[in-house]
Design a protein around this motif. Structure first.
Motif, PDB file in Angstrom:
ATOM      1  N   THR A 293       0.860  -1.123   0.080  1.00 16.12           N
ATOM      2  CA  THR A 293       0.065  -0.034  -0.157  1.00 16.12           C
ATOM      3  C   THR A 293       0.838   1.277  -0.035  1.00 16.12           C
ATOM      4  N   PHE A 294       1.875   1.356   0.641  1.00 19.89           N
ATOM      5  CA  PHE A 294       2.787   2.402   1.070  1.00 19.89           C
ATOM      6  C   PHE A 294       3.515   2.759  -0.450  1.00 19.89           C
ATOM      7  N   ALA A 295       3.690   1.488  -1.248  1.00 23.91           N
ATOM      8  CA  ALA A 295       4.484   1.763  -2.424  1.00 23.91           C
ATOM      9  C   ALA A 295       3.539   2.269  -3.460  1.00 23.91           C
ATOM     10  N   VAL A 296       2.215   1.554  -3.560  1.00 31.40           N
ATOM     11  CA  VAL A 296       1.327   1.964  -4.461  1.00 31.40           C
ATOM     12  C   VAL A 296       0.840   3.702  -4.400  1.00 31.40           C
ATOM     13  N   VAL A 297       0.747   4.004  -3.180  1.00 27.32           N
ATOM     14  CA  VAL A 297       0.325   5.315  -2.733  1.00 27.32           C
ATOM     15  C   VAL A 297       1.251   6.260  -3.227  1.00 27.32           C
ATOM     16  N   TRP A 298       2.592   5.796  -3.195  1.00 24.65           N
ATOM     17  CA  TRP A 298       3.611   6.822  -3.439  1.00 24.65           C
ATOM     18  C   TRP A 298       3.835   6.769  -4.891  1.00 24.65           C
ATOM     19  N   ALA A 299       3.392   5.849  -5.722  1.00 26.46           N
ATOM     20  CA  ALA A 299       3.463   5.769  -7.094  1.00 26.46           C
ATOM     21  C   ALA A 299       2.405   6.767  -7.790  1.00 26.46           C
ATOM     22  N   VAL A 300       1.266   6.546  -6.991  1.00 28.10           N
ATOM     23  CA  VAL A 300       0.184   7.369  -7.596  1.00 28.10           C
ATOM     24  C   VAL A 300       0.227   8.772  -7.346  1.00 28.10           C
TER      25      VAL A 300
END
Length: 534
Positions: free
Chosen positions: A331-338
């Protein structure tokens, strides 16, 4: 250790995608051979052009000053506000049809020299000349080789195409446009560089102690098993630590070759879609790094949960703690990517990057100083070539273009740590590539493992001095960066001599270089088990 071995592929793949750091603006054209003579010997500086449209404050544009002309004020409040007028003819290559007394002239690049445009605008009474480039890059305006002493007493500024087009459109529709031209000074030392230095040093410190601590725990487990059952000696010795990858001389050379190929691939394919691919790869490695670091920390507090394993098809036995933290990491990585384009997204990028670096330094190890010398020497030449030599082959520095993220629509590729320059009037980021931390970090982690295995004191070992060498080398990099007016610098040019040179010099002076060179980490003597054959 299970997840470390399972995630080894993407983590090591990210290891090849390191880039050099550099601070540089969008200023092109190498002017080293351009003539410098009286009236044409100014330094190139970035210039801010604040605009007003119909007395309403509008956009602020960034340009670059010329080799000729007068210098500009460093503060906006000290600069005079002038009316902007469209030159007629627009190229300003022949006498202007209208007088521009007290006005700034907007002219287009082309059809004659830059100095000719400035002279004609000056003769018409202009107080400044803004030259609109035909591209977005900022071209350095120099003098022609056949020009003698120049007497241009107005400032000349090059603007990118979009800025000039917007100003021209406002003027053509009859709007009153005012401009204030000034060039604010950069601070001698930006706090971002200090924090980035601390971030790099702290990352290597954490990774080195984790690597040494893991090596000690593995040795203690072996000693305990040897004490309980001497027959297990051969089995334990042959199994080794499968969660660790030792680099040899061949792989050290191959690493630099593969890294060069990846660098050229990124340079040639740099675009928005390719950057999206790099973001996905970075997120995969970041998730692996973040979960590995979190599991290592939490397992110290939740020992019972850390020892609980669950069998999952394809992955085998996986720690329950790993399964617990993995959703958070994803979730942390996906939120950063978005949301990576927002102003504070650098925090998430740095967290993912630091944990990835620490994980790689935990997995990949140098066995001795011989391999360290080969790897760092190749990386030393790699940095110099792709920063300083590549412009002769590709017309621009490949390393700097990749780090800057040109043609990608982004501020840069994600494989680097960055901190915003808070007190710099020009903004931007101070950045450092993964390779400038990873490669010296491998040597420093080896030095700490060697010191612990050889039972050396802090001052009598190699870790402290190599760590000081790294900090000093990175400091010299920043000094060189500021002395070179922000032009990109190969950090390993300064870091490798300060780290590898320190270890080699100390080893030679202490008469331990032969052991460091070939044998590497000494074997710890086990007091509980007699030697085989005794």
């Amino acid at each position: 250790m299970k997840m470390i071995k399972q995630g080894l592929g993407p983590v090591l793949f990210l290891f090849f995608l390191f880039v050099e750091y550099g601070l540089c603006g969008d200023i092109v054209h190498d002017d080293d051979i351009a003539p410098k003579q009286p009236g044409c010997e100014n330094k190139f500086v970035l210039v801010k052009v604040q605009t007003w449209v119909n007395n309403v404050k509008a956009d602020e544009y960034v340009g670059v000053s010329a080799r000729f002309g007068t210098p500009m004020e460093s503060k906006e409040k000290d600069a005079n506000k002038s009316r902007l007028v469209l030159a007629k003819p627009y190229d300003s290559c022949t006498s202007l049809s209208e007088k521009l007394t007290g006005d700034a002239a907007l002219v287009h690049r082309g059809n004659c020299t830059f100095t000719t445009k400035a002279k004609i605008a000056q003769e018409a009474g202009a107080v400044a000349v803004l030259v609109v480039n035909d591209r977005e890059e900022l071209y350095k305006m120099v003098c022609a080789s056949n020009e003698t002493t120049l007497d241009i007493r107005i400032p000349a500024v090059m603007l990118p195409n979009t800025a000039g087009t917007t100003l021209k459109q406002n003027l053509e529709r009859g709007a009153a446009v005012g401009v204030v031209i000034y060039s604010p000074d950069r601070p001698l030392v930006d706090i971002a560089e200090v924090f980035l230095w601390l971030m790099a040093v702290s990352t290597i410190l954490c990774a080195s102690f984790w690597s040494a601590w893991s090596a000690r725990e593995v040795a203690n487990e072996h000693y305990k098993s040897l004490k309980d059952d001497l027959d297990s000696f051969v089995v334990e010795e042959s199994s080794g630590d499968k969660g660790v990858v030792d680099i040899n001389t061949t792989s050290a050379i191959l690493f630099v070759v593969i890294a060069s190929c990846f660098l050229v691939l990124i340079y040639k394919c740099m675009s928005e879609w390719f950057l999206e691919l790099l973001v996905v790869i970075f997120c995969i490695g970041g998730v692996e790094g973040l979960q590995t670091c979190l599991v290592a920390l939490l397992s110290r507090w939740f020992t019972r949960v850390g020892r609980l394993y669950i069998c999952i098809p394809f992955f085998g036995a996986v720690s329950a703690l790993t399964l617990a933290v993995l959703p958070f990491c994803i979730t942390f990585a996906v939120v950063w990517a978005v949301y990576r384009r927002i102003s504070f997204a650098w925090i998430g990028q740095d967290i993912l990057g630091i944990t990835l670096i620490i994980t790689v330094l935990q997995i990949v190890r140098l066995p001795n100083v011989k391999v360290s010398t080969v790897l760092l020497s190749c990386a030393f030449l790699y940095d110099i070539f792709w920063v300083f030599v590549s412009p002769k082959l590709f017309s621009e520095s490949v390393m700097i273009v990749v780090a800057r993220g040109d043609r990608s629509g982004e501020d840069g590729i994600p494989m680097l740590l960055k901190i915003p320059r808070l007190y710099d009037p020009w903004g931007g980021y101070s950045i450092i590539g993964f390779g400038d931390i990873l490669l010296p970090g491998l040597l420093i982690a080896f030095a700490l493992r060697y010191d612990w295995a050889a039972k050396k004191s802090l001052q009598g070992g190699y870790f402290l001095w190599s760590m000081i060498g790294y900090g000093f080398g990175l400091f010299i990099t920043y000094v060189a960066l500021n002395l070179m007016d922000g032009n990109g610098q190969p950090a390993l040019l300064y870091i490798v001599p300060c780290t590898l040179g320190t270890v080699l010099s100390l080893g030679f002076w202490r008469d331990e270089l032969s052991n460091l060179w070939s044998k590497g980490e000494p074997q710890m003597a086990c007091p509980h088990v007699p030697k085989v054959g005794s």
